[in-house]
Design an enzyme around this catalytic site. Structure first.
Site, PDB file in Angstrom:
ATOM      1  N   LYS A 202      14.057  93.556 -52.000  1.00 55.99           N
ATOM      2  CA  LYS A 202      14.781  92.318 -52.295  1.00 55.99           C
ATOM      3  C   LYS A 202      15.280  91.648 -51.000  1.00 55.99           C
ATOM      4  O   LYS A 202      15.111  92.183 -49.913  1.00 55.99           O
ATOM      5  CB  LYS A 202      15.940  92.623 -53.243  1.00 55.99           C
ATOM      6  CG  LYS A 202      15.497  93.268 -54.568  1.00 55.99           C
ATOM      7  CD  LYS A 202      14.636  92.337 -55.356  1.00 55.99           C
ATOM      8  CE  LYS A 202      14.213  92.753 -56.752  1.00 55.99           C
ATOM      9  NZ  LYS A 202      14.085  94.099 -57.159  1.00 55.99           N
TER      10      LYS A 202
HETATM   11  C1  PLP Z   1      13.341  91.431 -62.914  1.00 59.19           C
HETATM   12  C2  PLP Z   1      13.976  92.734 -62.573  1.00 59.19           C
HETATM   13  N1  PLP Z   1      14.994  93.173 -63.335  1.00 59.19           N
HETATM   14  C3  PLP Z   1      15.603  94.341 -63.079  1.00 59.19           C
HETATM   15  C4  PLP Z   1      15.228  95.158 -62.031  1.00 59.19           C
HETATM   16  C5  PLP Z   1      15.912  96.455 -61.807  1.00 59.19           C
HETATM   17  O1  PLP Z   1      16.549  96.538 -60.570  1.00 59.19           O
HETATM   18  P1  PLP Z   1      16.772  97.940 -59.860  1.00 59.19           P
HETATM   19  O2  PLP Z   1      15.460  98.376 -59.300  1.00 59.19           O
HETATM   20  O3  PLP Z   1      17.771  97.626 -58.773  1.00 59.19           O
HETATM   21  O4  PLP Z   1      17.311  98.876 -60.869  1.00 59.19           O
HETATM   22  C6  PLP Z   1      14.185  94.731 -61.215  1.00 59.19           C
HETATM   23  C7  PLP Z   1      13.769  95.606 -60.106  1.00 59.19           C
HETATM   24  O5  PLP Z   1      12.986  95.374 -59.297  1.00 59.19           O
HETATM   25  C8  PLP Z   1      13.536  93.515 -61.487  1.00 59.19           C
HETATM   26  O6  PLP Z   1      12.511  93.085 -60.748  1.00 59.19           O
END
Ligand code: PLP
Length: 403
Positions: A202
């Site tokens: 990110k």
């Molecule tokens: C659209 C979306 N929602 C939720 C998440 C979940 O985030 P995390 O990996 O920090 O748990 C991601 C992760 O890449 C994502 O791309």
């Protein structure tokens, strides 16, 4: 007049020389020496978790997006779970989301015992299509969960309008969209709750990490308890007040983000503006070059948004190519371009098929997009040469397979 057939460069997948000698990943973090030093200082401090850095990071993040409150979580998935809880999604209830997303967006509804209801996406932005939402709303619907796919904000005004009409909560999944703008406002200050991820691919990373921003004090209060076992105070405050007493008032989890991670987040936040500028520069270069290549459709951007470009997903015009997406994908990987596919639509995963009986064909726009999507490398640390390597490889592969 003699016709000269276009020369086609041998592809790496066929034994030719790859466009670059090492793999360019589709995303990666940039960690500078000042990030490392700041984390080392915290490691030597009194607080490794839930100390001063958590509150400092939350305040700085809230100020950056223009929200009243920011509540940190151990990752974006935990933050989505917290938001689903705060929105009151519970057993037997429903929330409406996009099928073209990472499974975590829909899974957070399941964690709460609710049912995810998918609405198909708009063909241009690949974001949830608001036109399909009203007919899906029932007395069980609690929330709408739009996703800012690739970093392009969803149609938030329409979402909030539908939500107001039906008394629903809008939980915006902005895990792709830190720093994106919708009608001149930063994402994070618009929806009832907005969820971010600080995973290393990110714009800003804390290793693992997440955040929910909101202007609603009640949501913020519930989120703080939920990420701390449902306890109404934190250990540092109790230490300061020479208190042992605490009360668990709801069933929460240990979803806390550490002081170590928040220290990294604070340093990374100071570079967010330049990281976003670099991603926008790369996207502009991609768009200007790729829109001239037959068979490649560049991501479209509506006038009222400024994307954050977490991903740069191209779509293939298969009528102009002699092979399907997977063949192009394999050819680009062989050229050492770390392409990816975002996403296999959630309802097509075996868990969702088995549990809800999806067979494919339910969400034609998302399924059709999925067949044609390829995410090109996109991260702020890419050099101009990296960008050129991607453009050369896409040009080479697309012209090889041109019809
Ligand atoms: C659209 C979306 N929602 C939720 C998440 C979940 O985030 P995390 O990996 O920090 O748990 C991601 C992760 O890449 C994502 O791309």
């Amino acid at each position: 007049m003699t016709m000269v057939a276009p020369t086609r460069e041998a592809l790496a997948i066929h034994g030719g020389t790859p466009a670059r000698s090492t793999l360019l990943p589709y995303g990666r973090q940039t960690i500078d020496e000042d990030d490392v030093q700041a984390v080392v200082e915290t490691l030597r401090s009194d607080w490794l978790t839930t100390g001063p850095k958590v509150a400092e990071f939350e305040e700085a993040f809230a100020a950056w997006v223009g929200a009243r409150y920011a509540v940190s979580f151990s990752n974006g998935t935990a933050a989505l779970h917290g938001a689903a809880f705060a929105a009151g999604i519970a057993s037997g209830e429903e929330a409406i989301t996009s099928p073209l997303t990472f499974a975590a967006t829909a899974n957070c509804i399941l964690y709460q015992g609710g049912t995810p209801i998918f609405a198909d996406i708009a063909a241009d932005t690949l974001n949830i299509d608001p036109d399909g939402i009203p007919s899906l709303i029932t007395s069980r619907t609690k929330a709408l969960l739009p996703v800012d796919y690739a970093g392009r904000p969803a149609d938030l005004e329409r979402m909030l309008g539908i939500a107001a009409e039906h008394e629903l909560t809008v939980i915006e999944d902005a895990c792709h969209a830190i720093g994106a703008e919708y009608r001149g406002r930063r994402v994070g200050s618009i929806s009832h709750m907005t969820v971010f991820s600080f995973h290393p691919v990110k714009h800003l990373t804390t290793g693992e990490g997440g955040m929910v921003t909101t202007n609603n004090e009640k949501f913020a209060d519930t989120l703080r308890k939920f990420r701390n076992h449902g306890i109404s105070s934190n250990a540092r405050d109790r230490q300061r007040q020479a208190q042992y007493h605490y009360e668990m008032v709801l069933l929460g989890f240990n979803y806390r983000l550490t002081d170590i991670a928040c220290t990294l987040g604070l340093r990374q936040l100071t570079k967010l503006r330049s990281n976003l500028a670099r991603r926008r520069e790369i996207a502009a270069r991609y768009t200007s070059a790729l829109q001239k290549i037959p068979g490649i459709i560049v991501p479209s951007v509506r006038d009222d948004v400024l994307p954050a470009w977490h991903l740069y997903p191209i779509r293939l015009d298969l009528s102009q190519l002699s092979v399907v997406r997977d063949e192009i994908f394999r050819a680009l990987r062989a050229e050492n371009i770390g392409v990816n596919v975002h996403y296999i639509p959630v309802h097509l995963h075996p868990y969702y098929r088995e549990r809800f009986g999806y067979r494919g064909g339910e969400f034609p726009v998302a399924e059709n997009a999925y067949q044609r999507l390829i995410s090109l490398p996109m991260f702020h640390g890419m050099t101009d040469d990296d960008v050129q390597d991607v453009l050369d490889a896409v040009g080479k592969v697309a012209s090889y397979f041109a019809r």
